[in-house]
Design an enzyme around this catalytic site. Structure first.
Site, PDB file in Angstrom:
ATOM      1  N   ASP A  20       0.802  -1.065  -0.059  1.00 56.06           N
ATOM      2  CA  ASP A  20       0.010  -0.090   0.156  1.00 56.06           C
ATOM      3  C   ASP A  20       1.012   1.025   0.142  1.00 56.06           C
ATOM      4  OD1 ASP A  20      -2.398   1.437  -0.012  1.00 56.06           O
ATOM      5  OD2 ASP A  20      -2.951   1.132   1.859  1.00 56.06           O
ATOM      6  N   ASN A  68     -10.852  -3.023  -5.300  1.00 50.48           N
ATOM      7  CA  ASN A  68     -10.143  -2.116  -6.218  1.00 50.48           C
ATOM      8  C   ASN A  68     -10.918  -1.745  -7.525  1.00 50.48           C
ATOM      9  OD1 ASN A  68      -6.753  -3.025  -5.026  1.00 50.48           O
ATOM     10  ND2 ASN A  68      -7.996  -1.330  -4.361  1.00 50.48           N
TER      11      ASN A  68
HETATM   12  C1  IPE Z   1      -5.339  -2.633  -0.291  1.00 51.97           C
HETATM   13  O1  IPE Z   1      -4.964  -1.370  -0.522  1.00 51.97           O
HETATM   14  C2  IPE Z   1      -5.312  -3.526  -1.526  1.00 51.97           C
HETATM   15  C3  IPE Z   1      -3.942  -3.682  -2.161  1.00 51.97           C
HETATM   16  C4  IPE Z   1      -3.152  -3.301  -1.751  1.00 51.97           C
HETATM   17  C5  IPE Z   1      -4.360  -4.521  -3.321  1.00 51.97           C
HETATM   18  P1  IPE Z   1      -6.063  -0.246  -0.753  1.00 51.97           P
HETATM   19  O2  IPE Z   1      -5.294   0.918  -0.828  1.00 51.97           O
HETATM   20  O3  IPE Z   1      -7.033  -0.689  -1.728  1.00 51.97           O
HETATM   21  O4  IPE Z   1      -6.892  -0.171   0.780  1.00 51.97           O
HETATM   22  P2  IPE Z   1      -7.831   0.853   1.232  1.00 51.97           P
HETATM   23  O5  IPE Z   1      -8.905   1.249   0.272  1.00 51.97           O
HETATM   24  O6  IPE Z   1      -6.842   1.634   1.977  1.00 51.97           O
HETATM   25  O7  IPE Z   1      -8.541   0.044   2.467  1.00 51.97           O
HETATM   26  C1  IPE Z   2      -1.400   0.088  -3.410  1.00 56.37           C
HETATM   27  O1  IPE Z   2      -1.353   1.456  -3.479  1.00 56.37           O
HETATM   28  C2  IPE Z   2      -1.725  -0.558  -4.752  1.00 56.37           C
HETATM   29  C3  IPE Z   2      -3.048  -0.890  -4.977  1.00 56.37           C
HETATM   30  C4  IPE Z   2      -3.927  -0.893  -4.037  1.00 56.37           C
HETATM   31  C5  IPE Z   2      -3.364  -1.281  -6.480  1.00 56.37           C
HETATM   32  P1  IPE Z   2      -2.511   2.526  -3.642  1.00 56.37           P
HETATM   33  O2  IPE Z   2      -2.793   2.862  -5.189  1.00 56.37           O
HETATM   34  O3  IPE Z   2      -3.528   2.038  -2.777  1.00 56.37           O
HETATM   35  O4  IPE Z   2      -1.536   3.821  -3.163  1.00 56.37           O
HETATM   36  P2  IPE Z   2      -2.386   4.903  -1.880  1.00 56.37           P
HETATM   37  O5  IPE Z   2      -3.029   4.218  -0.931  1.00 56.37           O
HETATM   38  O6  IPE Z   2      -3.408   5.461  -2.771  1.00 56.37           O
HETATM   39  O7  IPE Z   2      -1.312   5.454  -1.888  1.00 56.37           O
HETATM   40 MG    MG Z   3      -4.018   2.388  -0.771  1.00 52.71          MG
END
Ligand code: IPE
Ligand code: IPE
Ligand code: MG
Length: 247
Positions: A20, A68
């Protein structure tokens, strides 16, 4: 912190990671979100190297959740493209290190060319037994457990199983990858302290480490630091420490 693996008495067999913070890393650097995801792909390579150097056999990375799919189509498209590009560019490294690629999630929901490209690499690496990279893709633990429940209900309706015969093993055996050991350690980057629908069944007794590092900056030293932290944890599984009697 160093690039050399630390000396560890024992390492987890399976480490699961919620990758994340790609977007926030990119924003802080004035880059696009997709550049954040690209840099994040480099971290996956680094963690695979670190796993091989320390003897961790299975690495599971949460790459795309069932939730997602709510993201803008452009970002989803960019992530799917990145997946294909990463396989094209780095597949050789899987062979060099004898890493088996497996996918956990709703493969059927992925665009056909993406699914086909992944299936090819899965097929070509399926004979490697020592190291495994699991990518959780269109993965949600609730969908996984729901799917397992449907399979079990089917067995009951066929008359091959009775409701009072259902055990925890029936649930485990109907998860997406039933033969995987449970992760002993789960790491989430970017400071978010939640599971976001990740491996709810399998992580029941995992040690959890949340680091403030954004995923694109989570590399070998950060992984080694997490393994050292894990080594200091006392895992009791509901029992008392073995040297403590009842008093
Ligand atoms: C969790 O991250 C899913 C992945 C890393 C693939 P998100 O960024 O989607 O999670 P939330 O929305 O902050 O809970
Ligand atoms: C994690 O990084 C990757 C996926 C969930 C695909 P994010 O895209 O959630 O990055 P933040 O949380 O917006 O920084
Ligand atoms: Mg995220």
């Amino acid at each position: 912190m160093t690039l050399q693996p630390p000396s560890l008495k024992s390492v987890p067999q399976h480490v699961a990671l919620i990758m994340d913070g790609n977007g926030r890393w990119a924003e802080a650097k004035g880059k696009s979100r997709i550049e954040g995801h690209q840099e994040g792909a480099q971290s996956v390579r680094a963690i695979l190297r670190a796993a091989a150097a320390t003897g961790v056999e299975v690495i599971t990375v949460y790459a795309f959740s069932t939730e997602n799919w709510k993201r803008p189509p452009k970002e989803i498209e960019g992530l799917m493209k990145l997946l294909i590009e990463s396989l094209n560019t780095y597949e050789q490294e899987l062979h060099d290190s004898q890493i088996r690629l497996r996918i956990m999630g709703q493969l059927e929901r992925l665009p056909t060319p993406v699914r086909k490209r992944i299936e090819k690499t899965m097929r070509e690496t399926e004979h490697y037994a020592k190291h495994t990279l699991v990518i959780a893709l269109s993965y949600g633990a609730r969908a996984e457990i729901t799917h397992a429940t449907q399979q079990i209900a089917q067995a009951i309706s066929n008359g091959t199983l009775k409701p009072n015969e259902i055990t925890e093993d029936h649930i485990t055996n109907n998860l997406y990858l039933p033969d995987l050991p449970n992760p002993e350690l789960m790491i989430r980057t970017s400071g978010e302290v939640r599971l976001s629908n990740f491996m709810l069944w399998q992580l029941s007794y995992a040690e959890i480490i949340v680091t403030d590092t954004f995923w694109p900056e989570f590399r070998e030293p950060q992984f080694y630091e997490a393994l050292q932290q894990f080594e200091r944890r006392k895992r009791r599984f509901g029992a008392l420490d073995s040297n403590k009697g009842f008093s």
